[in-house]
Design a protein around this motif. Structure first.
Motif, short mmCIF file in Angstrom:
data_model
loop_
_atom_site.label_atom_id
_atom_site.label_comp_id
_atom_site.label_asym_id
_atom_site.label_seq_id
_atom_site.Cartn_x
_atom_site.Cartn_y
_atom_site.Cartn_z
N HIS A 106 1.26 -0.78 0.01
CA HIS A 106 0.40 -0.25 -0.15
C HIS A 106 0.70 1.39 0.14
O HIS A 106 1.50 1.50 0.75
CB HIS A 106 -1.37 0.10 1.09
N TYR A 107 0.33 1.96 -0.85
CA TYR A 107 1.27 3.48 -0.96
C TYR A 107 0.35 4.80 -0.27
O TYR A 107 -0.36 5.35 -1.16
CB TYR A 107 2.03 3.37 -2.24
N GLY A 108 0.44 5.32 0.96
CA GLY A 108 0.72 6.78 1.08
C GLY A 108 0.77 7.89 1.08
O GLY A 108 1.97 8.33 0.73
N GLY A 109 0.19 8.65 1.79
CA GLY A 109 0.79 9.98 2.12
C GLY A 109 0.17 10.52 2.52
O GLY A 109 -0.02 10.57 3.42
N GLY A 110 0.78 12.02 2.75
CA GLY A 110 1.04 12.51 0.89
C GLY A 110 0.45 12.12 -0.28
O GLY A 110 -0.83 11.98 -0.30
N THR A 111 1.20 12.62 -1.29
CA THR A 111 0.64 12.42 -2.39
C THR A 111 1.48 11.10 -2.96
O THR A 111 2.87 11.40 -3.88
CB THR A 111 -0.08 13.40 -3.44
N PRO A 112 1.10 10.11 -3.36
CA PRO A 112 2.12 8.61 -3.75
C PRO A 112 1.93 9.00 -5.10
O PRO A 112 3.14 9.65 -5.87
CB PRO A 112 1.18 7.64 -3.04
N THR A 113 0.71 9.19 -5.93
CA THR A 113 1.16 9.69 -7.67
C THR A 113 1.41 11.15 -7.32
O THR A 113 1.21 11.71 -8.78
CB THR A 113 -0.57 9.79 -7.66
N SER A 114 2.30 11.84 -7.42
CA SER A 114 2.95 12.92 -7.09
C SER A 114 4.03 12.44 -7.91
O SER A 114 5.07 13.40 -8.24
CB SER A 114 3.55 13.58 -5.94
N LEU A 115 4.59 11.06 -7.37
CA LEU A 115 5.71 10.33 -8.28
C LEU A 115 5.22 9.45 -10.00
O LEU A 115 4.31 9.33 -9.97
CB LEU A 115 6.31 9.08 -7.11
N PRO A 116 6.47 10.55 -10.36
CA PRO A 116 6.67 9.32 -11.54
C PRO A 116 6.31 8.19 -11.62
O PRO A 116 6.70 7.35 -11.21
CB PRO A 116 8.07 9.91 -12.14
N ILE A 117 5.54 7.39 -13.26
CA ILE A 117 5.17 6.20 -12.59
C ILE A 117 6.04 5.00 -12.51
O ILE A 117 6.42 3.88 -12.05
CB ILE A 117 4.37 5.47 -13.85
N GLU A 118 7.48 5.81 -13.30
CA GLU A 118 8.55 5.00 -13.32
C GLU A 118 9.10 4.19 -12.25
O GLU A 118 10.03 3.64 -11.57
CB GLU A 118 9.43 5.96 -14.51
N ILE A 119 9.15 5.39 -11.18
CA ILE A 119 9.43 4.74 -9.55
C ILE A 119 8.75 3.67 -9.05
O ILE A 119 9.35 3.95 -8.47
CB ILE A 119 9.75 6.59 -9.19
N LEU A 120 7.89 4.25 -8.91
CA LEU A 120 6.21 3.71 -8.35
C LEU A 120 6.36 1.55 -8.83
O LEU A 120 6.30 0.76 -8.56
CB LEU A 120 4.56 3.84 -8.91
N LYS A 121 6.79 1.60 -9.90
CA LYS A 121 7.01 0.29 -11.00
C LYS A 121 8.47 -0.12 -10.30
O LYS A 121 8.86 -1.34 -10.00
CB LYS A 121 7.72 0.71 -12.57
N GLU A 122 9.11 1.16 -10.25
CA GLU A 122 10.70 0.58 -9.48
C GLU A 122 10.75 -0.29 -8.24
O GLU A 122 11.09 -0.88 -7.57
CB GLU A 122 11.72 2.05 -9.87
N LEU A 123 9.40 0.33 -6.90
CA LEU A 123 9.42 0.70 -5.58
C LEU A 123 8.95 -1.08 -5.50
O LEU A 123 9.18 -2.15 -4.80
CB LEU A 123 8.28 1.39 -4.85
N ASN A 124 7.68 -1.16 -6.10
CA ASN A 124 6.93 -2.37 -6.24
C ASN A 124 7.76 -3.49 -6.92
O ASN A 124 7.45 -4.80 -6.47
CB ASN A 124 6.26 -2.15 -7.44
N GLY A 125 8.68 -3.06 -8.02
CA GLY A 125 9.97 -4.71 -8.73
C GLY A 125 10.41 -4.90 -7.83
O GLY A 125 11.62 -5.49 -7.14
N GLN A 126 11.73 -3.86 -6.99
CA GLN A 126 12.40 -3.94 -5.83
C GLN A 126 11.67 -5.21 -4.35
O GLN A 126 12.30 -6.40 -3.96
CB GLN A 126 12.62 -2.95 -4.68
#
Length: 455
Positions: A106-126
């Motif tokens: 789960h991504y919360g915040g703040g505003t998680p979608t303030s990040l570029p989608i590539e970064i979110l994909k990177e974190l999920n991938g890890q």
């Protein structure tokens, strides 16, 4: 609910999203305490793993927010933060048994979608490269639709997400203007339709109790939400805690609704949602009948953690990453530092950035189980609780703050029924469940902690 009951029970009590509440956490719980708690969590239930990633950045600070958020930083600082979160994962992952499986991210915040989608994909991938998942894990993100264009929505499923929560708050633009919230960039109907085509489950999140809201205006908001027909509709009660977020004082200037006005907003919204076929879940969720949360409620098996309501299938111990992140393990809580620069520095030093936490003693574990059961399912079976802890029911009652006179008073006011073996909230009285839960809580006997009002 009459005005007398509203006046009597609209008092400050914990929200009980955790037990004990987060303002009981203390600095005696250290980095080493958390490290040991993680190792012990591998031998405790539930076995499943929930990961929470806190993204603190917001393009604009909304006046109502009680979350831990900061204004968006420059690209270099954001990258520095993301690298720190990834490094924190590298510090924690070796401590978690890899025969356990991930049930929630789960991504919360703040505003998680303030990040570029590539970064979110990177974190999920890890995460997903490190651990296996249960069948159909929930990978969710809180979204601010005010800033997101078509390409971003299209990319969310490719980044691994299968649930999105849209922070609408209200469809009335005058209300949004009063609380400094940007309305959705794209029509919400279009967003939900696109997500549905990609098999993404959708929550629409609203807040009642904001300035300029009326029964008529909020009814129109809920009617529009019903027409859109998302999987879940969430009606959060605005928590006025200006000692947490001083920006909330701006709402006092705009004028907050009275207790009875606020209750009327929820009552009318709730009635509309039920008429439309949505089922009530916990304090603030409404779901379609096929939702697994509704099946859990029917079986009196709904759970809640810091990710929100969940079923036995998805319930996991929560390991949090990022500034202010709160980990919720079987018998302990650990909160990361709230200071952004301190977080970055401690991660660079190879340290877990723990600022405080709480280790529950056996009595508090029992109280926590009792309160969670009541808050989620509006019902307590004392024999079931006793069987879980392998103790007699009378001992369970003696361990918590079981006061038959106090329960009798709730019963006379039409809030509950109870006998030797059961305690049941009455359907029309569920907004007062926090009051009943607080009456069972020994920690509230002597405390100077501050809480929001129940209504």
């Amino acid at each position: 609910m009459n005005q007398e009951l509203l006046n009597k029970y609209s008092v400050p009590v914990p929200r009980y999203t955790s037990y004990p509440p987060a303002n009981f956490f203390h600095e005696g719980f250290t980095e080493e305490s958390y490290r040991q708690a993680i190792l012990e969590s591998n031998r405790q239930e539930p076995r499943a793993i929930s990961f929470y990633i806190h993204i603190p950045f917001c393009s604009q600070m909304c006046y109502y927010c009680g979350c831990n958020a900061i204004r968006m930083r420059d690209r270099k600082t954001v990258r520095h933060y993301i690298d720190a979160v990834k490094k924190e994962m590298q510090l924690v992952f070796p401590l978690i048994s890899h025969d356990r499986k991930v049930s929630q991210i789960h991504y919360g915040g703040g505003t998680p979608t303030s990040l570029p989608i590539e970064i979110l994909k990177e974190l999920n991938g890890q995460i997903l490269n490190e651990f296996d998942c249960i069948e159909q894990p929930e990978i969710a993100i809180e979204c601010h639709p005010g800033y997101l264009k078509e390409e971003y929505w299209e990319a969310l499923p490719e980044a691994g997400f299968n649930r999105v929560s849209l922070g609408i708050q209200d469809f009335n633009e005058e209300v949004l203007k009063a609380v400094r919230r940007k309305p959705s960039f794209l029509p919400v109907e279009e967003i939900v339709s696109r997500m549905r085509e990609k098999d993404i489950s959708v929550n629409l999140d609203f807040i009642y109790g904001l300035p300029l809201q009326s029964v008529e205006s909020f009814t129109e908001t809920i009617r529009r939400a019903i027409t859109i027909r998302p999987n879940r509709i969430v009606t959060f009660s605005y928590a006025h805690v200006p000692w947490v977020n001083p920006l909330q004082k701006k709402l006092e200037e705009a004028g907050l609704p009275t207790t009875d006005q606020k209750e009327a907003l929820f009552t009318h919204a709730s009635a509309l949602l039920r008429e439309a076929g949505y089922q009530s879940i916990g304090l603030d969720h409404f779901v379609l009948p096929e939702d697994e949360l509704y099946h859990a409620v029917k079986e009196k098996a709904l759970h809640r953690n810091f990710q929100g309501y969940c079923t036995r299938r998805t319930t996991g111990q929560v390991y949090a990453f990022g500034v202010t992140g709160i980990s919720q393990l079987a018998h302990s809580y650990s909160q990361n530092t709230k200071d952004f620069d301190t977080y970055l520095r401690q991660i660079e030093e190879g340290r877990l950035p723990v600022s405080k936490g709480y280790l529950l003693d056996p009595q508090e574990q029992i109280t926590g189980r009792v309160i969670e059961t009541l808050m989620c399912n509006y019902h307590i079976d004392w024999q079931e609780i006793a069987a879980y802890f392998h103790r007699p029911a009378e001992e369970i009652k003696q361990t918590i703050r079981y006061d038959e006179a106090a329960l009798a008073a709730f019963a006379r006011d039409g809030l509950i029924t109870f006998d030797e073996n059961h305690l049941q909230m009455l359907p029309e009285a569920t907004p007062f469940v926090r009051n009943v839960a607080a009456s069972l809580d020994p920690l509230l006997l002597h405390t100077d902690k501050k809480f929001s009002k129940s209504i």
